[in-house]
Design a protein around this motif. Structure first.
Motif, PDB file in Angstrom:
ATOM      1  N   ILE A 287      16.839  46.459   3.685  1.00 10.42           N
ATOM      2  CA  ILE A 287      18.128  46.816   2.879  1.00 10.42           C
ATOM      3  C   ILE A 287      18.294  45.905   2.235  1.00 10.42           C
ATOM      4  O   ILE A 287      18.675  46.143   0.932  1.00 10.42           O
ATOM      5  N   ALA A 288      18.318  44.719   2.547  1.00  5.36           N
ATOM      6  CA  ALA A 288      18.624  43.536   1.629  1.00  5.36           C
ATOM      7  C   ALA A 288      17.568  43.445   0.454  1.00  5.36           C
ATOM      8  O   ALA A 288      18.115  43.159  -0.686  1.00  5.36           O
ATOM      9  N   VAL A 289      16.401  43.721   0.718  1.00  7.82           N
ATOM     10  CA  VAL A 289      15.505  43.904  -0.472  1.00  7.82           C
ATOM     11  C   VAL A 289      15.714  44.950  -1.375  1.00  7.82           C
ATOM     12  O   VAL A 289      15.758  44.645  -2.675  1.00  7.82           O
ATOM     13  N   LEU A 290      16.313  46.048  -0.983  1.00  9.00           N
ATOM     14  CA  LEU A 290      16.603  47.370  -1.673  1.00  9.00           C
ATOM     15  C   LEU A 290      17.781  46.762  -2.705  1.00  9.00           C
ATOM     16  O   LEU A 290      17.788  47.373  -3.640  1.00  9.00           O
ATOM     17  N   GLU A 291      18.892  46.186  -2.083  1.00 10.91           N
ATOM     18  CA  GLU A 291      19.971  45.996  -2.679  1.00 10.91           C
ATOM     19  C   GLU A 291      19.691  44.762  -3.618  1.00 10.91           C
ATOM     20  O   GLU A 291      20.623  44.758  -4.609  1.00 10.91           O
ATOM     21  N   ARG A 292      18.870  43.823  -3.529  1.00 15.25           N
ATOM     22  CA  ARG A 292      18.323  42.602  -4.285  1.00 15.25           C
ATOM     23  C   ARG A 292      17.376  42.947  -5.248  1.00 15.25           C
ATOM     24  O   ARG A 292      17.060  42.007  -5.639  1.00 15.25           O
ATOM     25  N   ARG A 293      17.124  44.104  -5.530  1.00 10.54           N
ATOM     26  CA  ARG A 293      16.051  44.440  -6.455  1.00 10.54           C
ATOM     27  C   ARG A 293      16.241  43.872  -7.941  1.00 10.54           C
ATOM     28  O   ARG A 293      15.451  43.165  -8.258  1.00 10.54           O
ATOM     29  N   PRO A 294      17.463  43.840  -8.354  1.00 16.49           N
ATOM     30  CA  PRO A 294      17.855  43.298  -9.566  1.00 16.49           C
ATOM     31  C   PRO A 294      17.913  41.835  -9.635  1.00 16.49           C
ATOM     32  O   PRO A 294      17.079  41.176 -10.499  1.00 16.49           O
ATOM     33  N   GLU A 295      18.344  41.304  -8.667  1.00 17.23           N
ATOM     34  CA  GLU A 295      18.231  39.797  -8.466  1.00 17.23           C
ATOM     35  C   GLU A 295      16.732  39.116  -8.286  1.00 17.23           C
ATOM     36  O   GLU A 295      16.090  38.357  -8.965  1.00 17.23           O
ATOM     37  N   VAL A 296      16.086  40.006  -7.684  1.00 21.13           N
ATOM     38  CA  VAL A 296      14.555  39.646  -7.376  1.00 21.13           C
ATOM     39  C   VAL A 296      13.563  39.618  -8.867  1.00 21.13           C
ATOM     40  O   VAL A 296      13.036  38.980  -9.238  1.00 21.13           O
ATOM     41  N   GLY A 297      13.930  40.758  -9.479  1.00 18.83           N
ATOM     42  CA  GLY A 297      13.466  41.143 -10.734  1.00 18.83           C
ATOM     43  C   GLY A 297      13.973  39.901 -11.685  1.00 18.83           C
ATOM     44  O   GLY A 297      13.063  39.376 -12.622  1.00 18.83           O
ATOM     45  N   LEU A 298      15.109  39.597 -11.833  1.00 21.59           N
ATOM     46  CA  LEU A 298      15.478  38.433 -12.696  1.00 21.59           C
ATOM     47  C   LEU A 298      14.751  37.065 -12.462  1.00 21.59           C
ATOM     48  O   LEU A 298      14.443  36.559 -13.344  1.00 21.59           O
ATOM     49  N   ARG A 299      14.925  36.844 -11.044  1.00 20.20           N
ATOM     50  CA  ARG A 299      14.113  35.543 -10.820  1.00 20.20           C
ATOM     51  C   ARG A 299      12.530  35.629 -10.951  1.00 20.20           C
ATOM     52  O   ARG A 299      12.149  34.638 -11.728  1.00 20.20           O
ATOM     53  N   ARG A 300      11.964  36.606 -10.952  1.00 24.82           N
ATOM     54  CA  ARG A 300      10.642  36.729 -11.255  1.00 24.82           C
ATOM     55  C   ARG A 300      10.176  36.773 -12.830  1.00 24.82           C
ATOM     56  O   ARG A 300       9.453  35.873 -13.093  1.00 24.82           O
ATOM     57  N   ALA A 301      11.378  37.348 -13.371  1.00 22.18           N
ATOM     58  CA  ALA A 301      11.329  37.271 -15.152  1.00 22.18           C
ATOM     59  C   ALA A 301      11.142  35.774 -15.405  1.00 22.18           C
ATOM     60  O   ALA A 301      10.959  35.480 -16.436  1.00 22.18           O
ATOM     61  N   LEU A 302      11.967  34.945 -14.817  1.00 19.37           N
ATOM     62  CA  LEU A 302      12.623  33.475 -15.009  1.00 19.37           C
ATOM     63  C   LEU A 302      11.409  32.654 -14.468  1.00 19.37           C
ATOM     64  O   LEU A 302      11.582  31.606 -14.725  1.00 19.37           O
TER      65      LEU A 302
END
Length: 388
Positions: A287-302
């Protein structure tokens, strides 16, 4: 990023969702606490039994009559006690004998209502031989053994409603004065439900024929097995096959071993609780992964690597389980302490159980966090940012 930064990032996820993290850790804590407390209580019980054996001694043997070839009840010779006492390796011996008499609180009780109580003829050295003691009053001695005096076992006294010496009970058709009440006798529990009278008075007043029913033999601790092999032929040279020889301490040791089955069952239940906790951790992390998809995407983009993202979520899962494991070890230890003290046992919490509890929690966290960590690491930046 440095390792310490990755660690701090993983712990941040737990701090940001404290209630959810606490509830997930609770599942792990319950499982670990169950396993630690079961192991601790089992070991404390076993330690108490072994301490009791050390105190009472493991060199006590009992000799009793078996069955004849025709299946009838055999009997020991009247001279059995003296013959056993002359055997090399025997330190002391005493005997008891079952009488046909019954004991009642008064002479108005119907004769058929015996309450399962027995009457035994005993010798004055019985308590010392068994490591037993009187809860109130005194035991029979050379003088009182010749008169209508009786000592009651703990259950017998309770059943008859006798709570102190100085009263009389109806025994064998006459009044006997109660001179003592025993504490429970660990090595001879049959005495707890018996009324004990002197050997001499049993011969004079109760129709006793002098044949002992049980011989209690203390041996040299280094020669127990040797004496045990000779007791049958010594007690009844004419018919040694009609003699039974046992070791009461073996029964106590067997009782400690028998606890293993119960312990295994409870450990199984603890394992189920632990599995439920592990599923809860995995569920929370997904659930944490699903909720924090934007955070993960932003960090991957950076520029964050997949391994860094995966490590972050794996650290969260491991520390979540470790917190639950530590709490479970503490709760299990406290449960063991409280229960052991309430039972009067020696406290014994195996360090291996605590170590295994913490190690198991870490392992559960790692296993539960692998899939969520891989799922987070595989998120493509564009796909994750699309949900922003």
């Amino acid at each position: 990023m440095k390792a310490i930064d990755v660690l701090g990032l993983g712990l941040y996820g737990l701090r940001a969702r404290r209630l959810r993290s606490a509830l997930s850790a609770l599942g792990i804590a319950i499982g670990i606490a169950a396993m630690v407390s079961v192991a601790g209580i089992s070991e404390s019980s076993r330690a108490g039994v072994l301490s009791q054996l050390d105190r009472l001694g493991t060199n006590l043997l009992t000799v009793s009559p078996g069955r004849t070839f025709m299946g009838d009840q055999a009997e020991l010779p009247a001279e059995a006690t003296g013959m056993i006492g002359r055997l090399n390796g025997v330190q002391s011996v005493t005997s008891t004998a079952a009488l046909s008499a019954h004991v009642y609180r008064n002479d108005h009780i119907p004769t058929g209502e015996t309450g399962g109580l027995s009457v035994l003829a005993v010798r004055p050295d019985l308590l010392e031989q068994l490591g037993a003691s009187a809860a109130d009053g005194v035991f029979l001695n050379a003088a009182t053994s010749r008169y209508p005096a009786v000592v009651l076992g703990s259950f017998a006294a309770q059943h008859l409603g006798v709570d102190q010496p100085g009263v009389a009970v109806w025994l064998g058709g006459r009044w006997f004065a109660v001179v003592g009440i025993l504490n429970p006798v660990t090595l001879a529990p049959e005495l707890d439900s018996a009324a004990l009278v002197g050997w001499d008075v049993a011969l004079d007043l109760l129709g006793f024929d002098g044949h002992p029913a049980t011989e209690y033999v203390r041996t040299d601790p280094d020669r127990v097995q040797q004496v045990q092999s000779l007791l049958a032929a010594t007690a009844n040279p004419a018919h040694p096959e009609q003699v039974q020889v046992s070791r009461p301490s073996d029964a106590l040791a067997a009782r400690a071993v028998a606890n293993n089955a119960f312990t295994t069952l409870l450990l199984g239940l603890g394992s189920v609780a632990l599995l439920v906790g592990a599923i809860g951790v995995a569920n929370v992390m997904i659930i944490a992964v699903l909720e924090r998809r934007p955070e993960v995407g932003l960090r991957r983009a950076l520029g964050a690597s997949r391994s860094l993202i995966g490590a972050q979520f794996l650290i969260e899962a491991v520390f979540l389980s470790l917190a639950g494991g530590a709490a479970g070890c503490l709760l299990g230890t406290l449960a063991t302490v409280v229960y052991a003290l309430s039972q009067g046992w020696l406290l014994d919490v195996p360090p291996a159980a605590l170590t295994a509890g913490l190690a198991g929690a870490v392992l559960i966290g790692a296993i539960s966090g692998v899939y969520p960590a891989l799922r987070a690491a595989r998120l493509a930046p564009t796909e994750a940012l699309r949900t922003v």
